[in-house]
Design a protein around this motif. Structure first.
Motif, PDB file in Angstrom:
ATOM      1  N   UNK A 205       0.827  -1.219   0.000  1.00  0.00           N
ATOM      2  CA  UNK A 205       0.000   0.000   0.000  1.00  0.00           C
ATOM      3  C   UNK A 205       0.862   1.271   0.000  1.00  0.00           C
ATOM      4  N   UNK A 206       2.188   1.078  -0.144  1.00  0.00           N
ATOM      5  CA  UNK A 206       3.120   2.214  -0.235  1.00  0.00           C
ATOM      6  C   UNK A 206       4.107   1.901  -1.358  1.00  0.00           C
ATOM      7  N   UNK A 239      -1.034   8.384   3.064  1.00  0.00           N
ATOM      8  CA  UNK A 239      -0.473   7.635   4.204  1.00  0.00           C
ATOM      9  C   UNK A 239      -1.176   6.286   4.286  1.00  0.00           C
ATOM     10  N   UNK A 240      -0.404   5.211   4.426  1.00  0.00           N
ATOM     11  CA  UNK A 240      -0.998   3.872   4.607  1.00  0.00           C
ATOM     12  C   UNK A 240      -0.222   3.150   5.691  1.00  0.00           C
ATOM     13  N   UNK A 241      -0.892   2.848   6.815  1.00  0.00           N
ATOM     14  CA  UNK A 241      -0.241   2.193   7.954  1.00  0.00           C
ATOM     15  C   UNK A 241      -1.004   0.924   8.310  1.00  0.00           C
ATOM     16  N   UNK A 252      -5.062   7.059   4.670  1.00  0.00           N
ATOM     17  CA  UNK A 252      -5.544   8.427   4.917  1.00  0.00           C
ATOM     18  C   UNK A 252      -4.937   9.387   3.915  1.00  0.00           C
ATOM     19  N   UNK A 253      -5.605  10.541   3.762  1.00  0.00           N
ATOM     20  CA  UNK A 253      -5.038  11.697   3.080  1.00  0.00           C
ATOM     21  C   UNK A 253      -4.685  12.686   4.181  1.00  0.00           C
ATOM     22  N   UNK A 254      -3.437  13.139   4.186  1.00  0.00           N
ATOM     23  CA  UNK A 254      -2.974  14.031   5.261  1.00  0.00           C
ATOM     24  C   UNK A 254      -2.825  15.450   4.715  1.00  0.00           C
ATOM     25  N   UNK A 255      -3.411  16.385   5.434  1.00  0.00           N
ATOM     26  CA  UNK A 255      -3.365  17.784   4.995  1.00  0.00           C
ATOM     27  C   UNK A 255      -1.989  18.381   5.310  1.00  0.00           C
TER      28      UNK A 255
END
Ligand code: SAH
Ligand code: AVI
Length: 319
Positions: A205-206, A239-241, A252-255
């Motif tokens: 996922x990354x 972001x993929x954790x 997630x999408x990080x601002x």
């Protein structure tokens, strides 16, 4: 030739807008992963499936190829194959290539362009099989078409481990819909991704080419076009954790900055570093998935896996 169902009505469109706004007002902002799949998003997903790090697609294809005779014997004669989230129908080609007496193939997908294009390609490849695409959001009620040949039984096909993109409760709701669609004597054939070394999952996922990041950010482009929001695509990063306790990837999408986003009549305030949850991708144990299936009235009758136990294909019958 029967026509696929019409796209969303203005009422449905407004319901979707309200659903998105409600998600952005949650303590943790979230948007449903179904908004990944506009035409560009579907193409990006197809690209993801060919990435060296993204093991699920190749692994599931390998399982299908290795066990196709047993799988088609279980499907049986003159079945109706109803595929949820069919996309490019990649895995279905293996099934249709070995099922010469299918009553009908019904691919169901929210991504209209890809669905119709894929259905046409499938008709060209399998001219003997009736193929009736249905454009629908499978989390809402939708009508199944009437095929020319009366099927002997329904097989709901749900490959790709798309089930993992739903929360536990939503996955149970979806399994209930599938149980209903399978009908008496029917079955579910489903791809289920398995828990494994978290490093393998996080890599998937990354990816190093950044395709998953583009796929994630493209959701905002889709919303801007469809719902006239004004997300600044350059102000968000991917972001993929993997959360080991929950057994799921959280995307997630990080601002990158403090900002205000307009959508509908709302102005949504977002802080620098704040995320919008766009997807879960749950990874299951065989026992965990069997318990979910059983709780809605399916019995897992057969499980096929790859030699490394990365992924599974499961045949579940209605009790
Ligand atoms: N089954 C394919 C594609 C998986 S990608 C495979 O295994 O490779 C997930 C697919 O589900 C996409 O084609 C997407 O458009 C579709 N999809 C996602 N959410 C959906 C929804 N709520 N209703 C209908 N289709 C949906
Ligand atoms: C469609 N679904 C099963 C994919 C997954 O692996 O959860 C979607 C995806 N998201 C990022 N990469 C792939």
């Amino acid at each position: 030739m029967p026509l696929p169902q019409a796209q969303r009505s203005p009422v449905e469109e407004n319901e979707e807008l309200q659903e998105i706004i409600a998600g952005l007002h949650q303590p943790e902002k979230m948007i449903s992963p179904k908004y990944f799949y506009d035409e560009r998003g579907s193409l990006l997903f197809e690209k993801i499936t060919t990435l060296p790090e993204y093991y699920p697609t190749e692994t599931e294809l390998g399982i299908m190829r290795a066990n196709i005779d047993e799988i088609t014997a279980l499907v049986g004669a003159q079945a109706s194959l109803i595929e949820f989230g069919s996309g490019s129908s990649l895995k279905t080609r293996i099934l249709l290539g070995h099922l010469d007496d299918l009553a009908v193939y019904v691919p169901v997908d929210i991504s209209e362009e890809l669905l119709l294009e894929s259905a046409q390609k499938m008709r060209d490849e399998f001219p003997e099989t009736e193929i009736i695409p249905v454009v629908a959001d499978f989390t809402r009620q939708f009508a199944l078409p009437n095929p020319t040949i009366m099927p002997k039984r329904n097989i709901v096909y749900f490959p790709g481990s798309t089930i993992g993109n739903f929360t536990h409760d939503a996955a149970l709701e979806l399994l209930k819909v599938m149980h209903h669609e399978a009908g008496t004597g029917g079955a579910l054939l489903i791809g289920v991704d398995l828990q494994k070394d978290p490093a393998i999952i996080e890599r998937a996922y990354n990816d190093s080419a950044g395709v998953t990041a583009k796929f994630n950010v493209n959701m905002l482009r889709h919303l801007n076009r469809e719902f006239e929001s004004d997300f600044d695509l350059d102000a968000w990063s991917h972001e993929a954790l993997y959360d080991r306790d929950e057994g799921r990837v959280e995307i997630r999408l990080i601002s990158s900055r403090d900002q205000t986003v307009k959508i509908g009549n709302e102005a949504i305030r977002v802080m620098a570093g704040e995320g919008i949850l766009t997807e879960y991708s749950h990874k299951y144990t065989l026992e965990g998935f069997a318990a979910m299936a059983e709780s809605v009235g399916f019995r897992v009758a057969k499980v096929w896996t790859d030699p490394n136990d990365l992924f599974s294909v499961q045949y579940c019958v209605r009790d």
